[in-house]
Design an enzyme around this catalytic site. Structure first.
Site, short mmCIF file in Angstrom:
data_model
loop_
_atom_site.label_atom_id
_atom_site.label_comp_id
_atom_site.label_asym_id
_atom_site.label_seq_id
_atom_site.Cartn_x
_atom_site.Cartn_y
_atom_site.Cartn_z
N CYS A 114 -13.29 -16.94 -7.79
CA CYS A 114 -14.47 -17.63 -7.23
C CYS A 114 -14.59 -19.08 -7.71
CB CYS A 114 -15.74 -16.85 -7.53
SG CYS A 114 -15.73 -15.24 -6.73
N HIS A 254 -21.61 -21.90 -6.24
CA HIS A 254 -20.90 -20.74 -5.71
C HIS A 254 -21.95 -19.71 -5.26
CE1 HIS A 254 -18.44 -17.31 -5.18
NE2 HIS A 254 -18.81 -16.72 -6.30
N ASN A 284 -20.71 -13.27 -0.52
CA ASN A 284 -19.87 -13.99 -1.47
C ASN A 284 -18.46 -14.12 -0.87
OD1 ASN A 284 -18.26 -14.78 -3.61
ND2 ASN A 284 -19.13 -13.33 -5.08
O1 UT7 Z 1 -18.48 -14.18 -7.53
C1 UT7 Z 1 -18.06 -13.78 -8.79
C2 UT7 Z 1 -19.18 -13.65 -9.72
N1 UT7 Z 1 -19.98 -12.52 -9.37
C3 UT7 Z 1 -21.22 -12.47 -9.76
O2 UT7 Z 1 -21.70 -13.40 -10.35
C4 UT7 Z 1 -21.99 -11.21 -9.44
C5 UT7 Z 1 -22.93 -10.94 -10.54
N2 UT7 Z 1 -23.64 -9.69 -10.43
C6 UT7 Z 1 -24.61 -9.44 -9.53
O3 UT7 Z 1 -24.80 -10.19 -8.61
C7 UT7 Z 1 -25.49 -8.24 -9.75
O4 UT7 Z 1 -25.19 -7.68 -11.02
C8 UT7 Z 1 -25.34 -7.13 -8.67
C9 UT7 Z 1 -25.98 -7.60 -7.38
C10 UT7 Z 1 -23.90 -6.81 -8.44
C11 UT7 Z 1 -26.07 -5.87 -9.13
O5 UT7 Z 1 -27.44 -6.16 -9.44
P1 UT7 Z 1 -28.08 -5.67 -10.81
O6 UT7 Z 1 -29.48 -6.07 -10.78
O7 UT7 Z 1 -27.25 -6.23 -11.93
O8 UT7 Z 1 -27.97 -4.10 -10.70
P2 UT7 Z 1 -27.21 -3.06 -11.64
O9 UT7 Z 1 -25.73 -3.19 -11.48
O10 UT7 Z 1 -27.77 -3.13 -13.01
O11 UT7 Z 1 -27.67 -1.69 -10.97
C12 UT7 Z 1 -29.04 -1.29 -10.94
C13 UT7 Z 1 -29.16 -0.01 -10.17
C14 UT7 Z 1 -28.18 1.07 -10.63
O12 UT7 Z 1 -28.86 2.31 -10.55
P3 UT7 Z 1 -29.48 2.98 -11.87
O13 UT7 Z 1 -28.31 3.19 -12.80
O14 UT7 Z 1 -30.49 2.01 -12.39
O15 UT7 Z 1 -30.07 4.24 -11.35
C15 UT7 Z 1 -27.10 1.04 -9.59
O16 UT7 Z 1 -26.45 2.29 -9.44
O17 UT7 Z 1 -28.85 -0.24 -8.78
C16 UT7 Z 1 -27.87 0.69 -8.34
N3 UT7 Z 1 -27.06 0.09 -7.30
C17 UT7 Z 1 -27.42 0.11 -6.01
N4 UT7 Z 1 -28.46 0.67 -5.37
C18 UT7 Z 1 -28.54 0.52 -4.03
C19 UT7 Z 1 -25.92 -0.63 -7.44
N5 UT7 Z 1 -25.52 -1.06 -6.23
C20 UT7 Z 1 -26.42 -0.61 -5.33
C21 UT7 Z 1 -26.55 -0.73 -3.94
N6 UT7 Z 1 -27.62 -0.18 -3.33
N7 UT7 Z 1 -25.66 -1.42 -3.18
#
Ligand code: UT7
Length: 327
Positions: A114, A254, A284
């Site tokens: 990225c 980005h 993205n």
């Molecule tokens: O381009 C390269 C660089 N990339 C980035 O910078 C991406 C950085 N990361 C992010 O953008 C975020 O971390 C995400 C959007 C990927 C995830 O958001 P988050 O607020 O960090 O969520 P999380 O991974 O901590 O997950 C929270 C909850 C989990 O459930 P529990 O364990 O709390 O019950 C996940 O299982 O959300 C759940 N979850 C979803 N729920 C519905 C994860 N993906 C999904 C989904 N739909 N698609």
């Protein structure tokens, strides 16, 4: 005035097929509400069958060349930043060189994930500063949809396909690339990776069964590393140029997550009207996200001569990079 690179034309291309959050909601356990709230993404573009990185690059490059008023055979160097090229070899840049008929150009790819476009901008600027290139084409392209596990809701909602291109030439004016800043931390390589298909895990029925050819991401750890790193990077980039955040006309980040972008804008004291955001429409697009956003800003008339524009990116490697440009 010392010699530096200047962008003289931009172009971009996204595939026609649109995949909305509602469409993905029919494939995995997710919702438009979750995706919008956590990422800001509403839809993304998916390359059609047979549409590969060089095809997207060709369209974006033709637009950038036309904008710059430069013919393909005037270009002496083509750099393609991608992590999803047509094939491991030859480079996508070489394939693009053939398709464009850019007969006088050297061609190679770089993989900065990225951060790839900004790594490419830095390499391009160095070639121009050294006198080795006089007219250069730099493309950021990714066809991420080919490397997604469509059953993995933690990644399949995030990525999209697209290409952006810029044409660059030397200048001795106050305009152009003022500075670029490149960083990496390979200890954190496994936060975002695509482990299969290389010499570590060559293609096999086992590697395919285990989805090793798909993007894996530890999202939350990546998110925290991105916010921490980007704030410092942006402030250091401005400091290196003696520029205050209030002097910035625009931030082109980005496009990974709207929450990361908003945190950056807040830290710099920039209103969101000065920040280019298009991840709601494209998700993205990795190496393509910054050049697509730049091209849209240029075409919408948001960029004016003399403007200071800050670019920043973060991605797999880990890598992170920035550039300050005077338009
Ligand atoms: O381009 C390269 C660089 N990339 C980035 O910078 C991406 C950085 N990361 C992010 O953008 C975020 O971390 C995400 C959007 C990927 C995830 O958001 P988050 O607020 O960090 O969520 P999380 O991974 O901590 O997950 C929270 C909850 C989990 O459930 P529990 O364990 O709390 O019950 C996940 O299982 O959300 C759940 N979850 C979803 N729920 C519905 C994860 N993906 C999904 C989904 N739909 N698609």
């Amino acid at each position: 005035m010392s010699l530096r690179g200047r962008i003289i034309g931009t172009g971009s291309y996204v595939p026609k097929n649109i995949l909305t959050n509602f469409d993905i909601g029919k494939m995995v356990d997710t919702s438009d509400e979750w995706i919008t709230e956590r990422t800001g993404i509403k839809e993304r573009r998916i390359a059609g069958e047979g549409e590969a990185a060089s095809d997207l690059s060709l369209q974006a490059s033709k637009r950038a060349l036309s904008e710059a008023g430069i013919k393909p055979n005037e270009i002496d160097m083509i750099i393609v930043a991608t992590m999803s090229g047509d094939m491991p070899m030859p480079s996508t840049a070489a394939i693009l060189q053939g398709k464009l008929g850019a007969k006088n150009a050297a061609a190679f790819d770089i993989n900065g994930a990225c951060s790839g476009f900004l790594y490419g901008l830095s390499v391009a600027d160095s070639f121009i500063k050294s006198g080795m290139s006089k007219k250069l084409l730099l493309v950021g392209v990714d066809v991420n949809s080919r490397f997604i596990n469509w059953q993995d809701r933690s990644t399949c909602v995030l990525f999209g396909d697209g290409a952006g291109a810029v044409v660059m030439k030397p200048t001795r004016t106050k305009r152009g690339i003022l500075s670029t800043h490149l960083h990496s931390d390979g200890d954190l390589w496994d936060l975002i990776c695509l482990p299969g298909g290389g010499s570590r895990h060559p293609a096999s029925s086992e590697s395919i069964k285990n989805n090793l050819h798909c993007i894996k991401m530890k999202g939350n750890e990546t998110f925290k590393a991105a916010v921490r790193t980007l704030e410092k990077l942006a402030l250091n980039t401005l400091k290196a140029n003696n520029i205050k955040p209030s002097q910035l006309a625009m931030l082109i980040p980005h496009q990974a997550n709207l929450r990361i972008i908003k945190a950056m804008a807040k830290r710099l004291g920039l209103p969101m009207s000065k920040v280019v955001v298009n991840l709601d429409r494209y998700g993205n697009t990795s190496g393509a996200s910054i050049p697509i956003a730049l091209d849209e800003a240029v075409r919408e008339g948001r960029v004016r001569s003399g403007d200071y524009i800050l670019f920043e990116a973060f991605g797999s490697g880990l890598t992170w990079a920035s550039a300050l440009v005077r338009w």
